[in-house]
Design a protein around this motif. Sequence first.
Motif, PDB file in Angstrom:
ATOM      1  N   GLY A   1      86.076  21.910 124.794  1.00 18.89           N
ATOM      2  CA  GLY A   1      85.059  22.898 124.166  1.00 18.89           C
ATOM      3  C   GLY A   1      83.898  23.267 125.650  1.00 18.89           C
ATOM      4  O   GLY A   1      83.728  23.300 126.431  1.00 18.89           O
ATOM      5  N   THR A   2      83.009  24.050 124.567  1.00 23.89           N
ATOM      6  CA  THR A   2      81.760  25.085 125.088  1.00 23.89           C
ATOM      7  C   THR A   2      81.087  24.264 124.355  1.00 23.89           C
ATOM      8  O   THR A   2      80.943  24.231 122.738  1.00 23.89           O
ATOM      9  CB  THR A   2      81.593  26.052 125.239  1.00 23.89           C
ATOM     10  N   ASP A   3      79.324  23.786 124.639  1.00 24.14           N
ATOM     11  CA  ASP A   3      78.181  24.005 123.463  1.00 24.14           C
ATOM     12  C   ASP A   3      78.586  22.801 123.010  1.00 24.14           C
ATOM     13  O   ASP A   3      78.036  22.448 121.835  1.00 24.14           O
ATOM     14  CB  ASP A   3      77.943  25.208 123.009  1.00 24.14           C
ATOM     15  N   GLY A   4      79.409  21.732 123.516  1.00 18.82           N
ATOM     16  CA  GLY A   4      79.416  20.541 122.756  1.00 18.82           C
ATOM     17  C   GLY A   4      80.149  20.858 121.023  1.00 18.82           C
ATOM     18  O   GLY A   4      80.185  20.249 120.714  1.00 18.82           O
ATOM     19  N   ARG A   5      81.318  21.753 121.182  1.00 16.53           N
ATOM     20  CA  ARG A   5      82.106  22.302 120.314  1.00 16.53           C
ATOM     21  C   ARG A   5      83.596  22.769 120.760  1.00 16.53           C
ATOM     22  O   ARG A   5      83.365  23.263 121.972  1.00 16.53           O
ATOM     23  CB  ARG A   5      81.552  22.433 119.420  1.00 16.53           C
ATOM     24  N   ILE A   6      84.674  22.304 120.019  1.00 15.42           N
ATOM     25  CA  ILE A   6      85.665  22.866 120.127  1.00 15.42           C
ATOM     26  C   ILE A   6      86.531  24.393 119.189  1.00 15.42           C
ATOM     27  O   ILE A   6      86.136  24.255 117.827  1.00 15.42           O
ATOM     28  CB  ILE A   6      86.825  21.822 119.947  1.00 15.42           C
ATOM     29  N   SER A   7      86.340  25.086 119.627  1.00  9.78           N
ATOM     30  CA  SER A   7      86.876  26.600 118.929  1.00  9.78           C
ATOM     31  C   SER A   7      88.408  25.626 118.995  1.00  9.78           C
ATOM     32  O   SER A   7      89.514  25.215 119.159  1.00  9.78           O
ATOM     33  CB  SER A   7      86.881  27.604 119.019  1.00  9.78           C
ATOM     34  N   PHE A   8      88.786  26.921 117.541  1.00  7.97           N
ATOM     35  CA  PHE A   8      90.838  26.768 117.731  1.00  7.97           C
ATOM     36  C   PHE A   8      91.107  27.345 118.335  1.00  7.97           C
ATOM     37  O   PHE A   8      92.199  26.537 118.668  1.00  7.97           O
ATOM     38  CB  PHE A   8      90.773  27.667 115.906  1.00  7.97           C
ATOM     39  N   ASP A   9      90.855  28.447 119.612  1.00  4.94           N
ATOM     40  CA  ASP A   9      91.847  28.710 120.322  1.00  4.94           C
ATOM     41  C   ASP A   9      91.895  28.170 121.670  1.00  4.94           C
ATOM     42  O   ASP A   9      92.540  27.503 122.312  1.00  4.94           O
ATOM     43  CB  ASP A   9      90.651  29.821 121.157  1.00  4.94           C
ATOM     44  N   GLN A  10      90.640  27.149 121.718  1.00  2.00           N
ATOM     45  CA  GLN A  10      90.661  26.147 123.378  1.00  2.00           C
ATOM     46  C   GLN A  10      91.492  24.611 122.622  1.00  2.00           C
ATOM     47  O   GLN A  10      92.191  24.367 123.565  1.00  2.00           O
ATOM     48  CB  GLN A  10      88.859  25.116 123.320  1.00  2.00           C
ATOM     49  N   PHE A  11      91.317  24.568 121.310  1.00  2.00           N
ATOM     50  CA  PHE A  11      92.266  23.281 120.198  1.00  2.00           C
ATOM     51  C   PHE A  11      94.055  23.952 120.541  1.00  2.00           C
ATOM     52  O   PHE A  11      94.310  23.152 121.116  1.00  2.00           O
ATOM     53  CB  PHE A  11      91.794  22.753 119.673  1.00  2.00           C
ATOM     54  N   GLN A  12      93.902  25.073 120.319  1.00  6.56           N
ATOM     55  CA  GLN A  12      95.319  25.275 120.365  1.00  6.56           C
ATOM     56  C   GLN A  12      95.605  25.472 121.595  1.00  6.56           C
ATOM     57  O   GLN A  12      96.693  24.963 122.440  1.00  6.56           O
ATOM     58  CB  GLN A  12      95.491  27.014 119.894  1.00  6.56           C
ATOM     59  N   THR A  13      95.030  26.123 122.683  1.00  3.63           N
ATOM     60  CA  THR A  13      95.590  26.222 124.254  1.00  3.63           C
ATOM     61  C   THR A  13      95.558  24.334 124.190  1.00  3.63           C
ATOM     62  O   THR A  13      96.823  24.162 125.604  1.00  3.63           O
ATOM     63  CB  THR A  13      93.908  26.978 125.293  1.00  3.63           C
ATOM     64  N   LEU A  14      95.133  23.614 124.545  1.00  8.22           N
ATOM     65  CA  LEU A  14      94.877  22.550 124.684  1.00  8.22           C
ATOM     66  C   LEU A  14      96.241  21.637 124.098  1.00  8.22           C
ATOM     67  O   LEU A  14      96.946  20.829 124.521  1.00  8.22           O
ATOM     68  CB  LEU A  14      94.151  21.258 124.712  1.00  8.22           C
ATOM     69  N   MET A  15      97.003  21.597 122.703  1.00 12.32           N
ATOM     70  CA  MET A  15      97.763  21.114 122.426  1.00 12.32           C
ATOM     71  C   MET A  15      99.400  21.763 122.805  1.00 12.32           C
ATOM     72  O   MET A  15     100.495  20.832 122.374  1.00 12.32           O
ATOM     73  CB  MET A  15      97.907  21.360 120.868  1.00 12.32           C
ATOM     74  N   LEU A  16      99.066  23.507 122.695  1.00 15.62           N
ATOM     75  CA  LEU A  16     100.059  24.279 123.841  1.00 15.62           C
ATOM     76  C   LEU A  16     100.486  24.181 124.593  1.00 15.62           C
ATOM     77  O   LEU A  16     101.165  24.626 125.301  1.00 15.62           O
ATOM     78  CB  LEU A  16     100.203  25.525 122.980  1.00 15.62           C
ATOM     79  N   ASN A  17      99.225  23.647 125.453  1.00 10.25           N
ATOM     80  CA  ASN A  17      99.275  23.214 126.915  1.00 10.25           C
ATOM     81  C   ASN A  17      99.585  24.563 127.599  1.00 10.25           C
ATOM     82  O   ASN A  17     100.181  24.971 128.189  1.00 10.25           O
ATOM     83  CB  ASN A  17      99.825  22.382 127.767  1.00 10.25           C
ATOM     84  N   THR A  18      98.603  26.128 127.667  1.00 11.29           N
ATOM     85  CA  THR A  18      99.466  27.637 127.455  1.00 11.29           C
ATOM     86  C   THR A  18      98.008  27.811 128.185  1.00 11.29           C
ATOM     87  O   THR A  18      96.784  26.712 127.537  1.00 11.29           O
ATOM     88  CB  THR A  18      99.226  27.965 126.073  1.00 11.29           C
ATOM     89  N   GLU A  19      97.989  28.503 128.985  1.00  5.30           N
ATOM     90  CA  GLU A  19      96.629  28.901 129.617  1.00  5.30           C
ATOM     91  C   GLU A  19      95.776  29.790 128.787  1.00  5.30           C
ATOM     92  O   GLU A  19      94.808  29.573 128.863  1.00  5.30           O
ATOM     93  CB  GLU A  19      97.439  29.866 130.844  1.00  5.30           C
ATOM     94  N   GLU A  20      96.596  30.708 128.399  1.00  6.53           N
ATOM     95  CA  GLU A  20      95.862  31.377 126.932  1.00  6.53           C
ATOM     96  C   GLU A  20      96.253  31.526 125.521  1.00  6.53           C
ATOM     97  O   GLU A  20      97.047  30.396 125.138  1.00  6.53           O
ATOM     98  CB  GLU A  20      96.057  32.867 127.188  1.00  6.53           C
TER      99      GLU A  20
END
Length: 153
Positions: free
Chosen positions: A132-151
């Motif tokens: 994440g950024t600023d000590g927190r994770i947004s849904f988009d960041q979570f989704q990118t991590l979980m799906l291993n996608t760039e966007e």
Amino acid sequence: MTSNSETLEVEIRELFDLLDTNKDDRLAPKELDCVLRALGINATEADLIEFIGELPKEEGQDKDCVTYDQYAAKIKSNLDISNETDSLQGVFNAFDHMSDGFLTVSKIKGVLSNLGISFPESEIQMIVNQIGTDGRISFDQFQTLMLNTEEPL
């Protein structure tokens, strides 16, 4: 490429394994209670036993526990997930109990603690900082991590 049904099956098994804290391949009322409380659902022991009692039993099965097959069948019958994003949103929302759209160290630690999982806060902080950024994770960041996608989708 994995199909949605295969992905769902894997996710159901992973969640079952996470809930099965004593690793006996069945869920007792106490184990079900932990996850429900983490999701903000306060069920009484009687409610849990009633729920378990409504499931079909296998011969010789403990009447107060849920097997993986029963659990998976119940989850599948109650799910109406149209795509992976909806599924991920549900997982994200379970951790984002304040519904502000972000996961923080304290939210993640709280849910893990409610599930009986001990995880050092410093490691959670490191993960949050990496994703994440600023000590927190947004849904988009979570989704990118979980799906291993760039966007995000």
